[in-house]
Design a protein around this motif. Structure first.
Motif, PDB file in Angstrom:
ATOM      1  N   CYS A   4      47.325  -7.124  38.990  1.00 21.27           N
ATOM      2  CA  CYS A   4      48.217  -7.335  40.139  1.00 21.27           C
ATOM      3  C   CYS A   4      47.675  -8.436  41.048  1.00 21.27           C
ATOM      4  O   CYS A   4      48.437  -9.258  41.564  1.00 21.27           O
ATOM      5  N   GLN A   5      46.355  -8.469  41.232  1.00 24.64           N
ATOM      6  CA  GLN A   5      45.740  -9.530  42.030  1.00 24.64           C
ATOM      7  C   GLN A   5      46.024 -10.899  41.409  1.00 24.64           C
ATOM      8  O   GLN A   5      46.358 -11.857  42.110  1.00 24.64           O
ATOM      9  N   LEU A  36      48.921   0.910  43.323  1.00 23.86           N
ATOM     10  CA  LEU A  36      48.587  -0.490  43.028  1.00 23.86           C
ATOM     11  C   LEU A  36      48.989  -1.401  44.183  1.00 23.86           C
ATOM     12  O   LEU A  36      48.206  -2.283  44.584  1.00 23.86           O
ATOM     13  N   ALA A  37      50.184  -1.208  44.716  1.00 27.74           N
ATOM     14  CA  ALA A  37      50.639  -2.026  45.839  1.00 27.74           C
ATOM     15  C   ALA A  37      49.731  -1.831  47.054  1.00 27.74           C
ATOM     16  O   ALA A  37      49.334  -2.798  47.708  1.00 27.74           O
ATOM     17  N   ALA A  38      49.385  -0.586  47.347  1.00 23.81           N
ATOM     18  CA  ALA A  38      48.500  -0.301  48.488  1.00 23.81           C
ATOM     19  C   ALA A  38      47.118  -0.907  48.279  1.00 23.81           C
ATOM     20  O   ALA A  38      46.509  -1.430  49.213  1.00 23.81           O
ATOM     21  N   ALA A  39      46.623  -0.847  47.041  1.00 23.96           N
ATOM     22  CA  ALA A  39      45.308  -1.418  46.742  1.00 23.96           C
ATOM     23  C   ALA A  39      45.304  -2.929  46.969  1.00 23.96           C
ATOM     24  O   ALA A  39      44.313  -3.491  47.439  1.00 23.96           O
ATOM     25  N   LEU A  40      46.406  -3.585  46.654  1.00 17.77           N
ATOM     26  CA  LEU A  40      46.490  -5.028  46.880  1.00 17.77           C
ATOM     27  C   LEU A  40      46.344  -5.372  48.356  1.00 17.77           C
ATOM     28  O   LEU A  40      45.793  -6.414  48.702  1.00 17.77           O
ATOM     29  N   GLY A  41      46.856  -4.520  49.227  1.00 13.21           N
ATOM     30  CA  GLY A  41      46.790  -4.792  50.658  1.00 13.21           C
ATOM     31  C   GLY A  41      45.549  -4.265  51.345  1.00 13.21           C
ATOM     32  O   GLY A  41      45.319  -4.549  52.517  1.00 13.21           O
ATOM     33  N   LEU A  49      39.406 -11.195  48.871  1.00 18.41           N
ATOM     34  CA  LEU A  49      40.214 -11.957  47.912  1.00 18.41           C
ATOM     35  C   LEU A  49      41.570 -12.278  48.536  1.00 18.41           C
ATOM     36  O   LEU A  49      42.609 -11.825  48.074  1.00 18.41           O
ATOM     37  N   ILE A  50      41.547 -13.067  49.594  1.00 14.49           N
ATOM     38  CA  ILE A  50      42.717 -13.303  50.429  1.00 14.49           C
ATOM     39  C   ILE A  50      43.897 -13.869  49.642  1.00 14.49           C
ATOM     40  O   ILE A  50      45.045 -13.530  49.898  1.00 14.49           O
ATOM     41  N   GLU A  51      43.651 -14.727  48.660  1.00  8.47           N
ATOM     42  CA  GLU A  51      44.741 -15.310  47.876  1.00  8.47           C
ATOM     43  C   GLU A  51      45.552 -14.232  47.152  1.00  8.47           C
ATOM     44  O   GLU A  51      46.718 -14.418  46.856  1.00  8.47           O
ATOM     45  N   SER A  52      44.917 -13.077  46.908  1.00  5.77           N
ATOM     46  CA  SER A  52      45.562 -11.993  46.164  1.00  5.77           C
ATOM     47  C   SER A  52      46.164 -10.914  47.046  1.00  5.77           C
ATOM     48  O   SER A  52      46.663  -9.921  46.537  1.00  5.77           O
ATOM     49  N   VAL A  53      46.114 -11.093  48.355  1.00  7.23           N
ATOM     50  CA  VAL A  53      46.630 -10.080  49.276  1.00  7.23           C
ATOM     51  C   VAL A  53      48.084 -10.399  49.617  1.00  7.23           C
ATOM     52  O   VAL A  53      48.386 -11.497  50.088  1.00  7.23           O
ATOM     53  N   SER A  82      40.247   3.535  46.325  1.00  5.00           N
ATOM     54  CA  SER A  82      41.111   4.363  47.164  1.00  5.00           C
ATOM     55  C   SER A  82      41.609   3.557  48.366  1.00  5.00           C
ATOM     56  O   SER A  82      40.834   3.261  49.274  1.00  5.00           O
ATOM     57  N   PRO A  83      42.896   3.190  48.397  1.00  6.63           N
ATOM     58  CA  PRO A  83      43.407   2.378  49.504  1.00  6.63           C
ATOM     59  C   PRO A  83      43.131   2.964  50.891  1.00  6.63           C
ATOM     60  O   PRO A  83      42.820   2.225  51.821  1.00  6.63           O
ATOM     61  N   LEU A  84      43.225   4.267  51.021  1.00  2.00           N
ATOM     62  CA  LEU A  84      43.028   4.904  52.324  1.00  2.00           C
ATOM     63  C   LEU A  84      41.675   4.545  52.933  1.00  2.00           C
ATOM     64  O   LEU A  84      41.559   4.336  54.135  1.00  2.00           O
ATOM     65  N   GLY A  85      40.654   4.434  52.122  1.00  2.00           N
ATOM     66  CA  GLY A  85      39.319   4.121  52.615  1.00  2.00           C
ATOM     67  C   GLY A  85      39.080   2.653  52.901  1.00  2.00           C
ATOM     68  O   GLY A  85      38.004   2.281  53.364  1.00  2.00           O
TER      69      GLY A  85
END
Length: 172
Positions: A4-5, A36-41, A49-53, A82-85
């Protein structure tokens, strides 16, 4: 997450030829796709990895905490993915839509993510869908009312961010 990144980075690098605004990339994911979407953000941003956010997140019934039963097989990697963390002030504006009768992913995942976003002063909106079970927004799977609600909420969110122009299409 790495795939996804790569996709987000590709969109940014080829934005002109694809006719895409590289500063208005939103990702949408449902359930594990919501993870996956949450992990990207979050995870991606935390790693620098700003280009992938992406610039906006739309999370439907997302898995946001892999320290729960969802991450049992990951062992010590659960927290890392874990996106939450990993929510930070860099986490993009987020819309969460979750059925409050979800029998697969507990609504706590969305509530906790939303609460952490607000604690950090980030833009976040949580829509709890009364009586909706898991995957209520998937066409051909969930009820038509869930499909419509998701489309309308996503339309309003992306319009408010300036990603869509024109009046939202009214659904009845």
């Amino acid at each position: 997450v790495a795939d996804c990144q790569t996709a987000i980075a590709y969109l940014r690098r080829h934005a002109a030829e694809l006719g895409v605004d590289p500063k208005r990339i939103a990702v949408v994911g449902e359930s594990a796709g919501g993870h996956l979407a949450a992990a990207l953000g979050t995870v991606t941003a935390d790693a620098g990895l700003i280009e992938s956010v992406p610039d906006a997140l739309v999370l439907l019934n997302p898995i946001t905490d892999l320290t729960t039963r969802w991450g049992e097989r990951l062992g010590s990697s659960a927290g890392r993915l874990s996106p939450l963390g990993h929510i930070s002030k860099r986490t993009p504006p987020t819309l969460l839509i979750h059925g409050n009768a979800d029998s697969v992913v507990d609504i706590h995942h969305s509530r906790a993510f939303h609460q952490r976003m607000l604690e950090l002063g980030n833009q976040s909106r949580l829509v709890e869908v009364p009586g909706a079970d898991h995957a209520f927004a998937v066409f051909g799977f969930g009820p038509v009312q869930g499909n419509i609600l998701a489309i309308v909420e996503i339309d309003h969110f992306l319009s408010a961010l300036g990603y869509l122009t024109g009046a939202p299409i009214p659904f009845k």
